[in-house]
Scaffold this motif. Sequence first.
Motif, PDB file in Angstrom:
ATOM      1  N   ARG A   1       0.867  -1.001   0.249  1.00  9.66           N
ATOM      2  CA  ARG A   1       0.027  -0.066   0.124  1.00  9.66           C
ATOM      3  C   ARG A   1       0.868   1.197   0.019  1.00  9.66           C
ATOM      4  O   ARG A   1       0.726   2.120  -0.665  1.00  9.66           O
TER       5      ARG A   1
ATOM      6  N   ASN B   1      -1.546 -13.434  -6.266  1.00 10.71           N
ATOM      7  CA  ASN B   1      -1.993 -12.731  -5.324  1.00 10.71           C
ATOM      8  C   ASN B   1      -1.386 -11.382  -4.854  1.00 10.71           C
ATOM      9  O   ASN B   1      -2.135 -10.307  -4.763  1.00 10.71           O
ATOM     10  N   THR B   2       0.062 -11.577  -4.948  1.00  6.38           N
ATOM     11  CA  THR B   2       0.960 -10.282  -4.541  1.00  6.38           C
ATOM     12  C   THR B   2       0.623  -9.331  -5.891  1.00  6.38           C
ATOM     13  O   THR B   2       0.482  -8.226  -5.529  1.00  6.38           O
TER      14      THR B   2
ATOM     15  N   TYR C   1      -1.913  -9.032  -7.937  1.00  3.29           N
ATOM     16  CA  TYR C   1      -3.247  -8.580  -7.723  1.00  3.29           C
ATOM     17  C   TYR C   1      -3.523  -7.587  -6.617  1.00  3.29           C
ATOM     18  O   TYR C   1      -3.866  -6.296  -6.728  1.00  3.29           O
ATOM     19  N   LYS C   2      -2.596  -7.532  -5.362  1.00  2.00           N
ATOM     20  CA  LYS C   2      -2.812  -6.759  -4.322  1.00  2.00           C
ATOM     21  C   LYS C   2      -2.142  -5.349  -4.585  1.00  2.00           C
ATOM     22  O   LYS C   2      -2.502  -4.203  -4.506  1.00  2.00           O
ATOM     23  N   HIS C   3      -0.874  -5.747  -5.418  1.00  2.71           N
ATOM     24  CA  HIS C   3      -0.239  -4.283  -5.947  1.00  2.71           C
ATOM     25  C   HIS C   3      -1.140  -3.603  -7.002  1.00  2.71           C
ATOM     26  O   HIS C   3      -1.193  -2.416  -7.051  1.00  2.71           O
TER      27      HIS C   3
ATOM     28  N   TYR D   1      -4.291  -3.760  -7.192  1.00  5.42           N
ATOM     29  CA  TYR D   1      -5.591  -3.119  -6.562  1.00  5.42           C
ATOM     30  C   TYR D   1      -5.049  -1.648  -5.747  1.00  5.42           C
ATOM     31  O   TYR D   1      -5.829  -0.868  -5.798  1.00  5.42           O
ATOM     32  N   TYR D   2      -4.224  -1.822  -4.972  1.00  2.00           N
ATOM     33  CA  TYR D   2      -3.683  -0.883  -4.096  1.00  2.00           C
ATOM     34  C   TYR D   2      -3.206   0.512  -5.035  1.00  2.00           C
ATOM     35  O   TYR D   2      -3.714   1.676  -4.741  1.00  2.00           O
TER      36      TYR D   2
ATOM     37  N   THR E   1     -11.206  -9.602  -2.406  1.00  2.00           N
ATOM     38  CA  THR E   1     -10.473  -8.394  -1.899  1.00  2.00           C
ATOM     39  C   THR E   1     -10.573  -7.990  -0.735  1.00  2.00           C
ATOM     40  O   THR E   1      -9.417  -7.591  -0.140  1.00  2.00           O
TER      41      THR E   1
ATOM     42  N   MET F   1      -8.190 -10.145   1.254  1.00  2.00           N
ATOM     43  CA  MET F   1      -6.852 -10.040   0.772  1.00  2.00           C
ATOM     44  C   MET F   1      -6.159  -8.842   0.825  1.00  2.00           C
ATOM     45  O   MET F   1      -4.982  -8.512   1.356  1.00  2.00           O
ATOM     46  N   CYS F   2      -6.728  -7.626   0.933  1.00  2.00           N
ATOM     47  CA  CYS F   2      -6.440  -6.155   0.723  1.00  2.00           C
ATOM     48  C   CYS F   2      -7.055  -5.619   1.936  1.00  2.00           C
ATOM     49  O   CYS F   2      -8.065  -4.683   1.597  1.00  2.00           O
ATOM     50  N   HIS F   3      -6.614  -5.767   3.266  1.00  2.00           N
ATOM     51  CA  HIS F   3      -7.000  -5.059   4.164  1.00  2.00           C
ATOM     52  C   HIS F   3      -6.239  -4.057   5.031  1.00  2.00           C
ATOM     53  O   HIS F   3      -5.227  -4.242   4.734  1.00  2.00           O
TER      54      HIS F   3
END
Length: 216
Positions: free
Chosen positions: A45, A183-184, A186-188, A190-191, A211, A214-216
Amino acid sequence: MSIALKQVFNKDKTFRPKRKFEPGTQRFELHKKAQASLSSGVDLRAAVALPHGEDLNDWVAVHVVDFFNRINLIYGTVCEFCTEKSCPVMSGGPRYEYRWQDDHKYKKPTALPAPKYMNLLMDWIEVQINNEDIFPTSIGIPFPKNFIQICKKIICRLFRVFVHVYIHHFDRMMLMGAEAHVNTCYKHFYYFSTELNLIDRKELEPLKEMTSGMCH
């Protein structure tokens, strides 16, 4: 990355040739800075925030090209299993169907098999990022005034690749042991997209439950 994962994510599996930044350019330096932040284990993030003093368009350009390369690679690992028979429509489960529209052959939203949709999507993005009038590589050449709007459309369409892969092909990713890598990525993605307001919240709905965990 493990040897097994390197074999999964190898250059022969890449769905499209990678777009690279020329050494010595500001964007190359920004790309190195972004990659260094990720490699150092910094919080994803925090890694996506615009660095102090840097130009927003440059920062977005670097990430959009990088995400295209990464997501192109992810889809390349499952594309042989994504066929017109297995995926007759481009969808994200029973509630979400994506229709293709462009300025050429498909002037109205058209239902297509997922692999056809993906080919058109990757072709379209590749044309945008290789267009010097949209993604200039020479120092001193300005970005177009609608650059962020174009990037929003690219991001939106790349997100649909994640939706399809997660909902219809994630079992294949798990068999390859690639879920942590995906997943990593995707998180990158998404953030970055949400930090810079590059994607409409309604587009995120198909993966909302995943999400939130995973992204909290």
